[in-house]
Design a protein around this motif. Structure first.
Motif, PDB file in Angstrom:
ATOM      1  N   MET A 137       0.766  -1.416   0.079  1.00  0.00           N
ATOM      2  CA  MET A 137       0.005  -0.144   0.027  1.00  0.00           C
ATOM      3  C   MET A 137       0.771   1.238  -0.008  1.00  0.00           C
ATOM      4  O   MET A 137       0.490   2.331  -0.691  1.00  0.00           O
ATOM      5  N   SER A 138       2.028   1.156   0.776  1.00  0.00           N
ATOM      6  CA  SER A 138       2.868   2.404   0.754  1.00  0.00           C
ATOM      7  C   SER A 138       3.455   2.599  -0.675  1.00  0.00           C
ATOM      8  O   SER A 138       3.888   3.763  -1.027  1.00  0.00           O
ATOM      9  N   PHE A 139       3.681   1.669  -1.522  1.00  0.00           N
ATOM     10  CA  PHE A 139       4.265   1.707  -2.546  1.00  0.00           C
ATOM     11  C   PHE A 139       3.383   2.339  -3.637  1.00  0.00           C
ATOM     12  O   PHE A 139       3.394   3.413  -4.601  1.00  0.00           O
ATOM     13  N   ILE A 140       2.181   1.795  -3.393  1.00  0.00           N
ATOM     14  CA  ILE A 140       0.989   2.365  -4.395  1.00  0.00           C
ATOM     15  C   ILE A 140       0.763   3.771  -4.111  1.00  0.00           C
ATOM     16  O   ILE A 140       0.670   4.668  -5.191  1.00  0.00           O
ATOM     17  N   VAL A 141       0.838   4.342  -2.533  1.00  0.00           N
ATOM     18  CA  VAL A 141       0.507   5.929  -2.613  1.00  0.00           C
ATOM     19  C   VAL A 141       1.579   6.648  -2.826  1.00  0.00           C
ATOM     20  O   VAL A 141       1.238   7.870  -3.284  1.00  0.00           O
ATOM     21  N   ARG A 142       2.839   6.084  -2.942  1.00  0.00           N
ATOM     22  CA  ARG A 142       3.914   7.165  -3.208  1.00  0.00           C
ATOM     23  C   ARG A 142       3.773   7.446  -4.823  1.00  0.00           C
ATOM     24  O   ARG A 142       4.152   8.462  -5.103  1.00  0.00           O
ATOM     25  N   ASP A 143       3.012   6.649  -5.444  1.00  0.00           N
ATOM     26  CA  ASP A 143       3.013   7.161  -6.964  1.00  0.00           C
ATOM     27  C   ASP A 143       1.503   7.651  -7.268  1.00  0.00           C
ATOM     28  O   ASP A 143       1.380   8.007  -8.412  1.00  0.00           O
ATOM     29  N   TYR A 188       7.281   5.907   2.826  1.00  0.00           N
ATOM     30  CA  TYR A 188       8.571   5.381   2.833  1.00  0.00           C
ATOM     31  C   TYR A 188       8.910   4.851   4.236  1.00  0.00           C
ATOM     32  O   TYR A 188       9.494   3.880   4.221  1.00  0.00           O
ATOM     33  N   ASP A 189       8.628   5.661   5.311  1.00  0.00           N
ATOM     34  CA  ASP A 189       9.110   5.181   6.746  1.00  0.00           C
ATOM     35  C   ASP A 189       8.342   3.632   6.832  1.00  0.00           C
ATOM     36  O   ASP A 189       9.155   2.962   7.284  1.00  0.00           O
ATOM     37  N   ILE A 190       6.992   3.791   6.609  1.00  0.00           N
ATOM     38  CA  ILE A 190       6.359   2.448   6.863  1.00  0.00           C
ATOM     39  C   ILE A 190       7.004   1.329   6.006  1.00  0.00           C
ATOM     40  O   ILE A 190       7.266   0.222   6.550  1.00  0.00           O
TER      41      ILE A 190
END
Length: 252
Positions: A73-79, A91-93
């Motif tokens: 989920m964290s990689f998804i929202v990054r984009d 990124y931290d999570i």
């Protein structure tokens, strides 16, 4: 002059970051201690390694899966957003939980145990009364699909004090449909959905980590679980503030 609300959120973010660092340090020390045959307190190793269905092994397997979705989920929202606060939190999570996941899987290797057990229902270890024994495996009567042996749907039922919603594998985990929504959202919509999903995810993770802190018999693993609780509680406070800034609130 920086507005009071911004300063408050900044202090909260700093506290959350510090908690993440503490959790990571717990994890590093725990892994080194286990690899060297001792516990994180400098004592001798347990006379018996955790058994297949023990709380120690069950937590390691389940939390590794739980963490993997948080990373996804964290990689998804990054984009999906350019907001630096959300991207930094994501990124931290992702970084912390990917590292912890590797440590959990590493312990299973050290114990000579499989990373997946076909007949083990998710969360069955939370009913364990013997850290080296068979935990709640025989009593659970459920299969990996969230059904009992008679084929009844068990989704949405309480498991060890934490609730798993229909369509999700474990407490706090997002459903396939929710992940698809996150992947198609943009900007503020993506930020709010991510923060809501991750809030649910952390609440489930805290419940699981508390279960290990009270039931796991491996000192190093208990300390890692305690570090997870501290870090994720700090991030829950931070995410509530970030949602408020965006005119939203946690779900439920």
């Amino acid at each position: 002059m920086t507005p009071p609300q911004v300063r408050r959120v900044s202090r909260t973010y700093t506290a959350a970051g510090a908690a993440v660092v503490v959790a990571a340090l717990f994890a590093v020390g725990a892994t080194v201690a286990t690899a060297n045959g001792g516990d994180a307190d400098g004592g001798s190793a347990a006379s018996r390694e955790p058994a297949l269905y023990s709380a120690d092994a069950g937590f390691a397997r389940d939390m590794a899966v739980h963490h993997q979705q948080a990373v996804e989920m964290s990689f998804i929202v990054r984009d999906r957003t350019k907001d630096e606060a959300v991207r930094s939190l994501a990124y931290d999570i992702a970084n912390t939980q990917a590292n912890q996941r590797g440590m959990l899987l590493g312990w299973l290797d050290l114990w000579g145990l499989p990373k997946v057990v076909a007949d083990e229902p998710p969360m069955s270890w939370m009913g364990s009364t013997d850290g080296h024994g068979t935990s709640g495996h025989e009593m659970s009567g459920q299969d990996m699909s969230g059904h009992d042996m008679a084929g009844h749907d068990m989704s949405g039922h309480d498991m060890g004090g934490a609730t798993t919603k229909p369509g999700a594998l474990m407490p706090g985990m997002a459903t396939k449909e929710e992940l698809e929504r996150l992947g198609s959202a943009e900007g503020r919509d993506a930020e709010v959905l991510y923060l809501q999903l991750m809030t649910d995810h952390h609440k489930g993770g805290v419940a699981m980590a508390q279960g290990c802190a009270s039931q796991c018999t491996t000192p190093a693993e208990r300390k890692l679980a305690e570090g997870m609780v501290a870090a994720q509680r700090s991030e829950l406070t931070l995410m509530a503030d970030m949602l408020k800034q965006r005119g939203a609130a946690p779900r439920g």
